[in-house]
Every structure is written in structure tokens, then in C-alpha cells.
Scaffold this active site. Structure first.
Site, PDB file in Angstrom:
ATOM      1  N   CYS A  55       0.810  -1.226   0.000  1.00 57.03           N
ATOM      2  CA  CYS A  55       0.000   0.000   0.000  1.00 57.03           C
ATOM      3  C   CYS A  55       0.841   1.273   0.000  1.00 57.03           C
ATOM      4  CB  CYS A  55      -0.946  -0.005   1.199  1.00 57.03           C
ATOM      5  SG  CYS A  55      -0.165  -0.501   2.747  1.00 57.03           S
ATOM      6  N   HIS A  95      -3.070   6.431   4.440  1.00 54.96           N
ATOM      7  CA  HIS A  95      -1.644   6.646   4.661  1.00 54.96           C
ATOM      8  C   HIS A  95      -1.245   8.022   4.123  1.00 54.96           C
ATOM      9  CE1 HIS A  95      -1.307   2.588   5.807  1.00 54.96           C
ATOM     10  NE2 HIS A  95      -0.523   2.094   4.881  1.00 54.96           N
TER      11      HIS A  95
END
Lengths: 341, 341
Positions: free
Chosen positions: A130, A243
């Protein structure tokens, strides 16, 4: 994509698994039949898709009979165990785990970055880590402006990267702290709520944790730049599902202008520039949560290096960092086979 | 320090102001009489010191009569307004605000780094920005190992940097979110709880916010390296009172070994090395909270540059980042005047 497909999700009860269901609806992914697979302890549960309840079935080799596309998101061990059976059954496999990412013959794909890595014969395609996906969504477009020499990255990673259990842990600990009460049991060595910590994966002999090693290796593989220099520090912060990354991009020669960088990023599919210096509006993980696009802002010259620019990037870890990227990979393959047919 | 002192704190009701009281007790700072000064709206409140209640008095020019040492921590505007009166009254002034940091004739001091910047005639000494102090506590010792060329820093800054009000905001928003309920009014343009954001100070023409500009300017001034290259990104995270920083130090030549770096840091006053790769134990802001020492870990070679090393640094923003550094400055001056006497 005129024909309906038999689709399986391995890890259907997980945080990423649940996003697949929402994305299939949202993107009209051509699901004709759906198998929701998980470990034996989830059998008995159900999940909603398009208004219908689907039972959770055991993820086992025989489950892939007749499956056209299998999305795996149940960790590397489970992928290594079951991907061969899914391929054997003839399914196109899109694997979110790290199990096959380093295999040279397996394409590791961000569709906006390296769709050409998917060859007609590929039936197994790996979804990158990710943090690497979110980083490269912002970095790859800049290759139009010059040769990139080095990336310097510090991450602010959300709980979702550790799965639904880590998200619950953050919420439960936070609740106990603000209301008073015992902290819940935790697999971490320290508190998570109102705290942050160096990514809790094993550290290699160079002093890098697994997450950092993935960002380095995968960035090089996806960009096709085996010598790309990558400086990376991965940190988990008490944020739920997106994130953020502080990124410096060093070019081989003088950096492009900030206007050029903004222009190229704004024109890149899957990227939104949020960069209002007057209003002090820049990407936040909360803004990125629930969106497919990766947000980029704080775009500025690196005052310490005339060849470099800096930026701040936020992306939803469960969507572009996982489920969305996987669905886009499947869509890429399916659109090609349709155009050939 | 045999003689008791008349001490004043301006901003006594603030988060830093309250830390001064605890530090005076803890360090046996020679307080004979104490004046707690704040804005008029705090008059009527009291604070405990050494078991005795002290009233909050109005911070006004006449308040400094007879004061030996005045600690200012009420923001730059208040410092500009009242520091001249305190100096006029003959006090030694230690100012936590940014009001005088850029003045070439005012020393900007981290006692472990540049105590020699305090000259005998200096009666006003500025305490650096918290992020700069915490950074330099880890960076300065490395100058023993080679000439530093460039710092690359991404911060993970706590709420306390925004004062007691920002800490309360984070707690109140979090409470509302986990328990359900309306979010409290906020001066921020976005939620803080379970979120993070680029430091919300005004952005200059280069695209840098005030916090980042301070880190660049102050690092150069404190280290006496006007040409030091500094790459910095300042981000506020939902942590209460300690700042963390991801730091890359680039040297002029080949980087020292990791063992050398650890050794030098471990021997530095005010620094603790927490770097256990096997146990995955590294600095966290929670571990740093309430301690005077700055914690350093994740010490490793920068794989993208043979001249650089990386580390993760955590320090209590209210202590070493503010009140403790200020008290240490006063102690440094007092010990010198005693040794002369």
C-alpha cells in the site's frame, strides 16, 4: 466485460475484503456469481452485496471450481497455500499479499503506472504494498519532467494497514483512554492510541523493517528502475484508514518548476492536487479516506537541493492501497481480453 | 546558586508554564519568591508550587520589579510587549517565544549544543523552537564524527506545540468521536482526532510554513552553520505531548558507522539511545513524554546515500522542547555568575 463473471474473494471478512464488495457495486464490476471465502472460523457469517446476503464459505482448494477471477487478501501464507489451486482452476488471480511480489515472472502492477507489465499470458498479478502504491501514484507522473535519481520518504501509516483488528485496537484503546477503563489486550509492545511507532515488522540486517524493504524493492520493480535510490522510514500513526507520506523527489538534473509539477500531477488519472497555500489546505488522511484518488499537496522546491522537490501525499490504504488497485488490475486484464475477442 | 531568587513566569497558566513549576521542584531551582503572571482573564486562579498556592497576577510592566529571573512563555506578541520591562527591571530573561530568536545579537541556545553562545553581557536569551531543539539534540553530537552537509527532516508533532488549548481540542474531539456526539468548536479547518495535517502556520513565498522556516533558520544559527542545507516537512499528528522526527543526516564524506553513531549519542548528555532491532523497540512519543531526555533510535545507514545515516527521534515538546531547555539556560547563566563571584 459483457459476460458476467464468477468472482471469489479470499479474505472476504477482512477490511480489504469488505471494500471489494463496495467497489464491485460502485464500478459495476461484472459479477454474476460471488464466492466469499475466509477461514473456517468465519463460516456462518454473511456479507451483503447488491442487496443480497452471501454466506462466508471456507477458503480451500476446491472452492475455486468455475471461478473466473479470484481476489486474494488474506495474507501471504494463505496466498501461497491457495493461489496455485485458483490458477489450476483457471481463474485470473489478483493477489494483494506479498507472496508473489518479488518473483521476477509475476507482474507487480499499479495500473496508472505500469499496465504494460501485464503480459497476455499472465494469470497471476500481484498488487503492490500500500505505501508503495500511494508513493508511486504521486512519483510516476513526474518522470515526464526528468529522470528521477532518488526518493526520500517518511510515512505516516494508518491502522488499516494492519487490518480490521488493528483498526479496532486503535478505537478500543482510544475509548478506554478517554473514558477511563482498562486498555484492551494488544499484540503491540506499546500503546497505539495517542502514540506512534516505527512499523512493527521484523528488522533486517541493514536495520530496515519489512515495510521499508518492500517500498524499496517494489518501487524499483514497478518503475522498472532497478538502481533507483530510495530512503524510507515507515511509521504507524493513530489514524484509521489512509496513509500519508512526506516525499522528496531528487532528479538527475535541475528540478522542474513547481507549476510544471502541479500541472503534470493534476492531469494524472487517480491523482488530485490539493495545494492551497493561502488557505493552508493540503492533503489530510481524513480527506483521502473513502476516496479512490491519491491526494498530493505541499508541492515545493527542496530548499536544500536545487534538483529536488517536496510533497505530501495521502491515499486511502484500503482503496487505492489495496482493493481498488486490485479491481483496476482485473478490469485492465478483462478489457484487453474483451478487445481481443 | 546559593542565593534564593525572585522568579517570574509569564504565561504561568499555559502548558509550558505549568511545566516550569514541576521542573523548579524537580531540579531544586533556587526559587525564593515566585510570581505567576498571565493575562487578566486568568487572575483569580492559583497554581501550586512546593505545596503552596500562588495567585495568578496580571502580566504587566510593573510586575517585574525586583525579579531576578523571568521565564516567558506566552507567545511572541506578549514577549515583545513585556520583555523590555523585565530587562529594564534588571531580570535575566529566558524567552520561549519566537520574538527574539532571529535577532543576531540575541543568543539562541540549547545548553547541550551551544552554551558558548551565551556571553557574560547577555541578559536576554532565546529558547529555540521545539522541533529545532529536539532535532539538534540528536544531530549536534554527530558533528564529532564528520562535517554535516544536509539534514532531511519530517516531523510528527504533538498537540502540545499548539498549547493547552490544542491538547484539549484533540482530547475533546476524540471523546466526541468515540462516544458519539457533536464535535467541539475548533480553530482548525479540519478534524484533528484520528487525523494529521501539515503544520497550520502561514506559508511563505517558497511554500514553507512558519514552523519549517524556524527549523531551517534556527538550526543554522544554533549550530553556527549559516550554509547548512535543511529539507524539512512539519506535520501535526494526534499525539499529546512529544514530537517525533524522522531524520536523515548527510555528511560531507562517507558516513560514520552505525556503531560510532550509537556510541556518540549514548555518551551525549540529554540523549538516550533506544534501538533494539531484535525486540523492535524504538523511540515512541509516549515513551518520551514526561522525560527530559531526547530518545533516538532506528539508527541505520541510508541505503540511498553512502554519506548519510537515518534515525528516529522523540522528545517531550513541553520539557526539552520548551520549559526544561529554558530552565537549563537559566542554570547555565547562574552557575557561571556564581563561579565568578
Amino acid at each position: 466485460m459483457n459476460k458476467g463473471l464468477s468472482v471469489a474473494i479470499v479474505g472476504a471478512t477482512g477490511a480489504v475484503g469488505q471494500e471489494f464488495l463496495r467497489l464491485f457495486e460502485l464500478r459495476n464490476f461484472p459479477v454474476e456469481s460471488l464466492k466469499l471465502l475466509a477461514s473456517a472460523r468465519s463460516v456462518g457469517k454473511t456479507s451483503l452485496f447488491n442487496g443480497k446476503e452471501y454466506p462466508i464459505e471456507v477458503a480451500e482448494p476446491s472452492a475455486f471450481d468455475g471461478v473466473d477471477v479470484a481476489f486474494f487478501s488474506a495474507g501471504a501464507t494463505r496466498s501461497k497455500e491457495l493461489v496455485p489451486a485458483a490458477l489450476e482452476a483457471g481463474a485470473l488471480v489478483v493477489d494483494n499479499s506479498s507472496a508473489y511480489r518479488t518473483a521476477p515472472e509475476i507482474p507487480l502492477v499499479v495500473p496508472e503506472v505500469n499496465p504494460e507489465s501485464i503480459l497476455p499470458e499472465n494469470r497471476l498479478i500481484a498488487v503492490p504494498n500500500c505505501s508503495a502504491i500511494i508513493l508511486l501514484m504521486a512519483v510516476h507522473p513526474l518522470r515526464k519532467l526528468g529522470k528521477i535519481d532518488r526518493l526520500i520518504v517518511s510515512t505516516y501509516q494508518s491502522a488499516s494497514g494492519g487490518g480490521a483488528a488493528m483498526m479496532r485496537l486503535l478505537e478500543d484503546e482510544t475509548k478506554a483512554l478517554v473514558n477511563g477503563g482498562d486498555l484492551p489486550a494488544s499484540p503491540l509492545k506499546h500503546r497505539y492510541a495517542f502514540n506512534l511507532f516505527s512499523h512493527n515488522t521484523p528488522i533486517n540486517e541493514d536495520g530496515y523493517n519489512e515495510e521499508e524493504a518492500k517500498v524499496i524493492f517494489e518501487s524499483r520493480k514497478i518503475l522498472g528502475m532497478p538502481d533507483l535510490k530510495v530512503n524510507v522510514t515507515c511509521v504507524r500513526v493513530p489514524v484509521l484508514r489512509a496513509h500519508t507520506e512526506s516525499v522528496t523527489v531528487e532528479f538527475d538534473g535541475p528540478a522542474p518548476s513547481i507549476e510544471q509539477v502541479k500541472e503534470v500531477l493534476a492531469a494524472s488519472p487517480g491523482v488530485q492536487v490539493i495545494d492551497d497555500r493561502t488557505e493552508n489546505r493540503f492533503p489530510t488522511p481524513l480527506d483521502a479516506s473513502g476516496q479512490g484518488d491519491v491526494l498530493v499537496g505541499r508541492i515545493r522546491q527542496d530548499l536544500s537541493n536545487p534538483n529536488a522537490i517536496c510533497m505530501l501525499v495521502s491515499g486511502d490504504q484500503l482503496l487505492k492501497g489495496a482493493a481498488l488497485n486490485a479491481v483496476q488490475i482485473a478490469e485492465t486484464v478483462l478489457s484487453r481480453s474483451n478487445s481481443v475477442a
